[in-house]
Design an enzyme around this catalytic site. Structure first.
Site, PDB file in Angstrom:
ATOM      1  CG  ASP A  56      -1.076 -21.426  12.413  1.00 21.41           C
ATOM      2  OD1 ASP A  56      -0.542 -20.613  11.646  1.00 21.41           O
ATOM      3  OD2 ASP A  56      -0.585 -22.545  12.677  1.00 21.41           O
ATOM      4  CG  ASP A 116      -1.832 -19.475  18.611  1.00 19.36           C
ATOM      5  OD1 ASP A 116      -1.121 -20.488  18.455  1.00 19.36           O
ATOM      6  OD2 ASP A 116      -2.910 -19.279  18.013  1.00 19.36           O
TER       7      ASP A 116
END
Ligand SMILES: [Zn+2]
Length: 557
Positions: free
Chosen positions: A44, A42
């Site tokens: 952020d 992922d």
């Protein structure tokens, strides 16, 4: 970084970009890892500080230790891809050019990635890639030349873990202050931060590889007592032993016998209950123990590998094996084993049971042969009697019961699930053992066909293999589904850790309250009035989970 031309997944699916690391790397080749080929990350809150809807490369700030951790993965030969929801594109907060500039800055600071997979949609778009939908994970696996099951995804919120599991990948949660407690409770694998997650990924990968291979010995006795599910999850480890031994004899208990018959690699089965393992033991009978010891001596095994669950002891059997003259014994034991065990193996909590067992096999010198994936599998030649009334493949199997009532779906809820699935257009087959007929009849009356008591375990395995999805608690048929690559809606009572007992390497949606008071109690019957871990499941969630799992890209084998 360039956007691939003529990408067929533009409208409702992920945008796919080659990363700078892509150059010069073909599909995952013969040096692929044992468990994983790729780590999906992922963006952020996992790689970089979460700056909402950021379109400015100047605001990219890597999180501590991330660069070095990624470099460890690269050095280990793992492919890296970023999988990121960027609804800011759909909402017009930044444009694609700005996003590419941000990604170029991320690569400048954190090194090259092999691919970038971006969901540009919003929740309202109904795409198949916005996490927790599995589309980004499937797209990443395709881009990297591997399968979702050979990927592990690291992310900071429940959506990341949900997407990983729905694709059949492993999911690691690295919580931040914004991660909700229920997301932490539901995750089967939690690490403090990305560097710790990377340490554990690499440790698990190494743990299933022997330091040196066992000399090909004559007969190896493998042991897995307890229930069908326990025997099924030990299957990969038993196949590893079978690849290095001329003959494999399996000692199992009566509750696991039918599952033992389904395992590849087993040449002979000895059935005997072990009173220190069986959940409803009879008193220890000295004559019976003497008979068992004599039977084990007659096997003439060169060595024994004793598989156990994390809460079982291998030591009483190790003593009998010593008395039977077996000179080399491998077992997992946190308790001091003295002279009972030659290869004492230890495993941290949280490791999936199939990998836990594979790591013991590896400690004894056994590995899965090339081409044999670390997944659950059944013999192709098991004799099968299929019940009538089943119809064409593509139905949903609903299995409400469990040998341990704490892990069963409440009958009233199962009936509402059957009704909701039927109303949504699914053909529902309600399955259960001969002693569960009252329950299956009540459930099927709300929608579906009652198959309670009509199949043995092999028949149930065949039935499950033709299902589009299986709705089941933490019990044997969940592992039959995993063995067939059939997606599972897991109504998982948290009495034991999901990370150890959840359906292994198969697309899964976990439902239920993971933080309920029964958590980690190992209770066989629910210790809390009202069975709250499962009674709050909304049948609409089950229908939605079946939809997610059976949309394009579901099913792995
Ligand atoms: Zn999307």
């Amino acid at each position: 970084m360039r956007q691939d031309q003529e990408d067929p997944y533009q409208r409702r699916s992920a945008r796919v970009y080659a990363g700078a690391g892509r150059a010069g790397r073909g599909p995952a080749g013969p040096h692929r890892g044992v468990l994983y080929d790729a780590v999906l990350l992922d963006r952020d809150g996992t790689l970089i500080e979460d700056v909402p809807y950021n379109g400015d490369p100047e605001k990219v700030r890597p999180l501590p230790g991330v660069r070095a951790a990624l470099d460890r993965l690269r050095a280990a030969g793992l492919r890296l891809a970023v999988v990121t929801n960027q609804s800011g594109l759909a909402r017009g907060f930044f444009d694609e050019e700005q996003m590419r500039a941000v990604h170029a800055r991320v690569e400048e600071l954190l090194g090259d990635f092999d691919a970038w997979l971006v969901c540009p949609h919003d929740d309202a778009d109904g795409c198949d890639c916005r996490k927790p939908a599995p589309g980004l994970v499937h797209a990443a696996a395709r881009e990297l030349g591997t399968s979702a099951a050979r990927c592990v995804l690291v992310g900071d919120i429940g959506r990341d873990v949900g997407a990983a599991l729905a694709a059949g990948a492993a999911g690691v949660l690295v919580p931040t202050p914004v991660t909700r407690p229920e997301e932490v409770a539901a995750a089967g694998w939690v690490a403090a931060d990305l560097p710790s997650a990377v340490d554990e990924i690499l440790r698990r990968q190494r743990a299933v590889q022997p330091a040196r291979d066992a000399e090909r010995v004559g007969t190896t006795l493998v042991v897995r007592s307890d229930s069908a599910g326990d025997v099924l999850v030990t299957g990969p480890a038993i196949r590893a032993v079978a690849a290095g031994a001329r003959r494999v004899v399996l000692l199992c208990g009566p509750r696991g016998r039918a599952a033992a018959e389904l395992l590849p690699g087993v040449d002979e089965i000895i059935e005997h209950p072990l009173p220190w393992i069986d959940p409803a033991p009879t008193p220890v009978d000295p004559d019976d123990m003497r008979r068992l010891t004599a039977r084990l001596a007659a096997v003439g095994a060169d060595e024994a590998v004793v598989f156990t669950s994390f809460h079982q002891s291998a030591l009483p059997l190790a003593l009998l094996l010593r008395m039977a003259g077996i000179t080399r014994i491998a077992a997992i034991s946190d308790d001091y084993p003295g002279a009972l065990v030659d290869i004492r193996h230890r495993v941290p909590v949280g490791v999936p049971e199939p990998e836990r067992a594979l790591s013991l096999a590896a400690a004894a010198g056994y590995r899965l042969p090339a081409g044999d994936e670390p997944v659950l599998r059944l013999r192709a030649d098991a004799p099968v009697t299929r019940p009538a009334l089943v119809g064409d493949p593509g139905y949903v199997v609903l299995h409400p019961g469990s040998a341990a009532s704490s892990r069963a779906c409440p009958t009233e809820l199962a009936a509402r699930i059957a009704g909701a699935l039927t109303a949504a257009g699914h053909r529902v087959l309600v399955t259960g053992g001969p002693d569960e007929r009252t329950v299956t009849a009540r459930v099927a009356a709300a929608g579906g066909t009652d198959l309670g008591g009509t199949t043995d375990l092999a028949g149930l395995a065949a039935l499950v293999a033709d299902a589009a999805a299986v709705v089941v608690g933490n019990t044997g048929p969940a592992h039959l589904a995993a063995a067939a690559g059939v997606p599972v809606v897991s109504l998982f009572a948290p009495t034991v850790p999901f990370g150890q007992w959840g359906p292994y390497r198969v697309p899964t949606v976990r439902l239920g309250d993971a933080g309920a008071p029964c958590r980690d109690t190992r209770a066989a019957s629910c210790p809390v009035p009202g069975h709250p871990c499962l009674s709050g499941v909304d049948p609409a969630e089950v229908v939605e989970a079946v939809r997610t799992l059976t949309a394009s890209g579901g099913g792995v084998r």
